[in-house]
Design a protein around this motif. Structure first.
Motif, PDB file in Angstrom:
ATOM      1  N   CYS A 171       0.977  -1.120  -0.143  1.00 57.52           N
ATOM      2  CA  CYS A 171       0.105  -0.027   0.304  1.00 57.52           C
ATOM      3  C   CYS A 171       0.989   1.295   0.093  1.00 57.52           C
ATOM      4  CB  CYS A 171      -1.000  -0.129   1.260  1.00 57.52           C
ATOM      5  SG  CYS A 171      -2.273  -1.086   1.278  1.00 57.52           S
ATOM      6  N   VAL A 172       1.932   1.076   0.793  1.00 63.24           N
ATOM      7  CA  VAL A 172       2.841   2.389   0.947  1.00 63.24           C
ATOM      8  C   VAL A 172       3.543   2.556  -0.389  1.00 63.24           C
ATOM      9  CG1 VAL A 172       4.780   3.273   1.994  1.00 63.24           C
ATOM     10  CG2 VAL A 172       3.172   2.261   3.566  1.00 63.24           C
ATOM     11  N   TYR A 173       3.916   1.454  -1.083  1.00 68.68           N
ATOM     12  CA  TYR A 173       4.701   1.776  -2.309  1.00 68.68           C
ATOM     13  C   TYR A 173       3.722   2.215  -3.671  1.00 68.68           C
ATOM     14  CZ  TYR A 173       9.265  -0.492  -1.578  1.00 68.68           C
ATOM     15  OH  TYR A 173      10.578  -0.831  -1.311  1.00 68.68           O
ATOM     16  N   GLU A 174       2.661   1.805  -3.479  1.00 71.09           N
ATOM     17  CA  GLU A 174       1.609   1.988  -4.601  1.00 71.09           C
ATOM     18  C   GLU A 174       1.360   3.513  -4.360  1.00 71.09           C
ATOM     19  OE1 GLU A 174       1.710   0.278  -6.951  1.00 71.09           O
ATOM     20  OE2 GLU A 174       0.662  -1.567  -6.988  1.00 71.09           O
ATOM     21  N   PHE A 175       1.072   3.970  -3.067  1.00 71.15           N
ATOM     22  CA  PHE A 175       0.686   5.459  -3.030  1.00 71.15           C
ATOM     23  C   PHE A 175       1.955   6.232  -3.381  1.00 71.15           C
ATOM     24  CE2 PHE A 175       0.749   9.233  -0.762  1.00 71.15           C
ATOM     25  CZ  PHE A 175      -0.738   9.888  -1.007  1.00 71.15           C
ATOM     26  N   PHE A 176       3.266   6.037  -3.053  1.00 71.65           N
ATOM     27  CA  PHE A 176       4.249   6.633  -3.579  1.00 71.65           C
ATOM     28  C   PHE A 176       4.269   6.631  -5.121  1.00 71.65           C
ATOM     29  CE2 PHE A 176       5.486   7.065   0.651  1.00 71.65           C
ATOM     30  CZ  PHE A 176       6.312   8.300   0.878  1.00 71.65           C
ATOM     31  N   HIS A 177       4.005   5.328  -5.552  1.00 73.49           N
ATOM     32  CA  HIS A 177       4.320   5.125  -6.915  1.00 73.49           C
ATOM     33  C   HIS A 177       3.142   6.165  -7.635  1.00 73.49           C
ATOM     34  CE1 HIS A 177       4.165   2.011 -10.537  1.00 73.49           C
ATOM     35  NE2 HIS A 177       4.434   3.053 -10.950  1.00 73.49           N
ATOM     36  N   CYS A 178       2.079   6.272  -7.265  1.00 75.89           N
ATOM     37  CA  CYS A 178       0.919   7.263  -7.624  1.00 75.89           C
ATOM     38  C   CYS A 178       1.491   8.880  -7.537  1.00 75.89           C
ATOM     39  CB  CYS A 178      -0.285   7.004  -6.921  1.00 75.89           C
ATOM     40  SG  CYS A 178      -1.288   5.614  -7.003  1.00 75.89           S
ATOM     41  N   THR A 179       1.985   8.978  -6.522  1.00 74.57           N
ATOM     42  CA  THR A 179       2.689  10.514  -6.382  1.00 74.57           C
ATOM     43  C   THR A 179       3.553  10.833  -7.562  1.00 74.57           C
ATOM     44  OG1 THR A 179       4.225   9.852  -4.803  1.00 74.57           O
ATOM     45  CG2 THR A 179       2.165  10.422  -3.978  1.00 74.57           C
ATOM     46  N   SER A 190       0.568  15.103 -11.122  1.00 79.41           N
ATOM     47  CA  SER A 190       1.314  16.476 -11.612  1.00 79.41           C
ATOM     48  C   SER A 190       1.315  17.459 -10.458  1.00 79.41           C
ATOM     49  CB  SER A 190       0.374  17.032 -12.639  1.00 79.41           C
ATOM     50  OG  SER A 190       0.794  18.273 -13.015  1.00 79.41           O
ATOM     51  N   PHE A 191       2.549  17.374  -9.541  1.00 73.87           N
ATOM     52  CA  PHE A 191       2.751  18.056  -8.495  1.00 73.87           C
ATOM     53  C   PHE A 191       4.373  18.040  -8.362  1.00 73.87           C
ATOM     54  CE2 PHE A 191       3.444  14.790  -5.854  1.00 73.87           C
ATOM     55  CZ  PHE A 191       3.912  15.185  -4.598  1.00 73.87           C
ATOM     56  N   ASN A 192       4.815  19.295  -7.722  1.00 70.50           N
ATOM     57  CA  ASN A 192       6.319  19.113  -7.560  1.00 70.50           C
ATOM     58  C   ASN A 192       6.518  18.950  -5.966  1.00 70.50           C
ATOM     59  OD1 ASN A 192       7.142  19.896 -10.156  1.00 70.50           O
ATOM     60  ND2 ASN A 192       6.378  22.015  -9.843  1.00 70.50           N
ATOM     61  N   PRO A 193       6.893  17.736  -5.453  1.00 68.79           N
ATOM     62  CA  PRO A 193       7.157  17.657  -4.001  1.00 68.79           C
ATOM     63  C   PRO A 193       7.996  18.670  -3.313  1.00 68.79           C
ATOM     64  CG  PRO A 193       7.603  15.485  -5.354  1.00 68.79           C
ATOM     65  CD  PRO A 193       7.745  17.010  -6.272  1.00 68.79           C
ATOM     66  N   MET A 237      11.381  12.911  -1.860  1.00 69.27           N
ATOM     67  CA  MET A 237      10.064  12.563  -2.946  1.00 69.27           C
ATOM     68  C   MET A 237      10.566  13.262  -4.181  1.00 69.27           C
ATOM     69  SD  MET A 237       6.630  13.198  -0.851  1.00 69.27           S
ATOM     70  CE  MET A 237       5.722  12.459  -2.240  1.00 69.27           C
ATOM     71  N   LYS A 238      11.188  14.168  -4.072  1.00 64.86           N
ATOM     72  CA  LYS A 238      11.625  14.887  -5.395  1.00 64.86           C
ATOM     73  C   LYS A 238      12.850  13.775  -6.092  1.00 64.86           C
ATOM     74  CE  LYS A 238      11.139  19.959  -4.502  1.00 64.86           C
ATOM     75  NZ  LYS A 238      11.988  20.978  -4.537  1.00 64.86           N
ATOM     76  N   ARG A 239      13.491  13.354  -5.476  1.00 60.86           N
ATOM     77  CA  ARG A 239      14.578  12.599  -5.802  1.00 60.86           C
ATOM     78  C   ARG A 239      13.958  11.125  -6.588  1.00 60.86           C
ATOM     79  NH1 ARG A 239      17.472  12.316  -1.875  1.00 60.86           N
ATOM     80  NH2 ARG A 239      16.765  10.361  -0.935  1.00 60.86           N
ATOM     81  N   ILE A 282      10.533   3.409  -4.047  1.00 62.50           N
ATOM     82  CA  ILE A 282      11.029   4.101  -2.993  1.00 62.50           C
ATOM     83  C   ILE A 282      12.540   3.822  -2.781  1.00 62.50           C
ATOM     84  CG2 ILE A 282      10.521   4.376  -0.572  1.00 62.50           C
ATOM     85  CD1 ILE A 282       7.641   3.536  -0.805  1.00 62.50           C
ATOM     86  N   ASP A 283      12.947   2.602  -2.770  1.00 56.98           N
ATOM     87  CA  ASP A 283      14.155   2.055  -2.490  1.00 56.98           C
ATOM     88  C   ASP A 283      14.969   1.769  -3.604  1.00 56.98           C
ATOM     89  OD1 ASP A 283      16.500   1.160  -1.529  1.00 56.98           O
ATOM     90  OD2 ASP A 283      15.477  -0.519  -0.498  1.00 56.98           O
ATOM     91  N   PHE A 284      16.056   2.535  -3.851  1.00 59.86           N
ATOM     92  CA  PHE A 284      16.957   2.273  -5.293  1.00 59.86           C
ATOM     93  C   PHE A 284      18.179   1.546  -4.744  1.00 59.86           C
ATOM     94  CE2 PHE A 284      13.804   5.538  -6.589  1.00 59.86           C
ATOM     95  CZ  PHE A 284      13.664   4.959  -7.779  1.00 59.86           C
TER      96      PHE A 284
END
Length: 250
Positions: free
Chosen positions: A151-159, A163-166, A171-173, A193-195
Motif C-alpha cells: 500500500c505504501v509503495y503504490e501510494f508513492f508510485h501514484c505520487t 502532476s505536482f512538485n514535491p 520525494m523529488k529524488r 521508493i528504495d533504489f
C-alpha cells in the motif's frame, strides 16, 4: 465500498489530479480496501496463535527487508521480460501488469497490479520467511507487513506520476528517478521508493544525462515489428503498439 466496475468507469489521470484527488481515489480503490481488510485479518490472526513478540518483530523486519529486493527482481526480470509477450499464454498477463502502465503511465487504472497476481506473490514471498522465523504468528505478521508495504509503495508510485512538485527532497529524488525509468531508459531505476538494489546491481542512474535515451522506454520493446511476430498484445490492445514518445504524458 466502491466497486471495481464503478471505479473503472471514472477517469483517473494522475497528470490531471491534485494530491487531494489522489488521496480520494486511492482510499476508494477496491484493491487498496481489500489489502486493508487482509491486513486486519492477518494481524488479528497473530493473536490467536500464541505469538512470541520478538519473533513477530523479526518477521515484520524481514518482510520489510525482503520486499525491496523482491520488487527489484520481479520488476527487472519478470515485468520487463520480453519473453512474456512472445507467448500467447502470458501476453495478456504482461499487458495487464506492466505494458499498459508504461504505455499509459499517468492512468491510475493500470498503475495498480491485479489482485490475482499481487496477493499470491506477496503471500508466496512473506509466508515462508515469516514461518521460518516465528511459525504461524510470524507468517501472518510477515504477510500483513507485505500487504502494508505494498500500500505504501503504490501510494508513492501514484505520487510519482502525479502532476505536482514535491517539497520533500526525498520525494523529488525518487520521483525524478522513477520518471527517468518511464521516459528515458527503462533498463534502470527499477525501484519505487528504495533504489539501493539498483545501486547494488549497477542499474541505478541518478541523472538522465548518465545514460543515452532508450528507444523502447514507452513500448518495452514491443514495437510494430514485434507485433507482427507476436500479435497477441496488439490484438488485446485493439490498435497498433505505442510509439516511444518520451515527452508524451510526462
Amino acid at each position: 465500498m466502491l466497486g471495481f466496475d464503478a471505479w473503472k468507469r471514472q477517469d483517473y489521470l494522475l497528470n490531471r489530479m491534485t494530491m487531494r484527488d489522489l488521496v480520494r481515489a486511492y482510499v476508494t480503490y477496491p484493491g487498496v480496501q481489500i489489502y486493508l481488510v487482509l491486513i486486519a485479518i492477518f494481524s488479528a490472526g497473530v493473536f490467536f496463535v500464541n505469538p512470541d513478540p520478538l519473533r513477530v518483530a523479526l518477521s515484520v523486519g524481514a518482510a520489510v527487508a525482503v520486499y525491496s529486493l523482491a520488487w527489484y527482481l520481479i520488476h527487472r526480470f519478470i515485468l520487463h521480460s520480453r519473453l512474456l509477450y512472445k507467448s500467447q499464454f502470458t501476453a495478456a498477463l504482461w499487458k495487464r501488469v506492466h505494458y499498459d502502465h508504461h504505455r499509459y503511465p499517468n492512468d491510475m487504472g493500470v498503475l495498480f497490479g491485479g489482485l490475482h497476481t499481487t496477493i499470491p506473490t506477496i503471500l508466496a514471498i512473506t509466508f515462508p520467511i515469516g514461518w521460518l522465523i516465528g511459525g504461524a504468528a510470524g507468517a501472518l505478521s510477515a504477510a500483513a507487513t507485505g500487504m502494508a508495504v505494498t500500500c505504501v509503495y503504490e501510494f508513492f508510485h501514484c505520487t510519482q506520476h502525479l502532476s505536482f512538485n514535491p517539497k520533500s527532497a526525498f520525494m523529488k529524488r525518487i520521483k525524478a528517478q522513477h520518471l527517468a525509468h518511464h521516459f528515458h531508459d527503462e533498463s534502470g531505476n527499477y525501484g519505487i521508493i528504495d533504489f539501493s538494489w539498483d545501486r547494488f546491481f549497477g542499474t541505478h542512474y541518478p541523472e538522465m544525462s548518465d545514460r543515452p535515451r532508450s528507444a523502447t522506454a514507452r513500448n518495452l520493446g514491443y514495437d510494430a515489428a514485434e507485433a507482427e511476430r507476436y500479435p497477441w498484445v496488439a490484438e488485446l490492445s485493439g490498435d497498433r503498439p505505442a510509439r516511444d514518445h518520451a515527452s508524451e504524458n510526462a
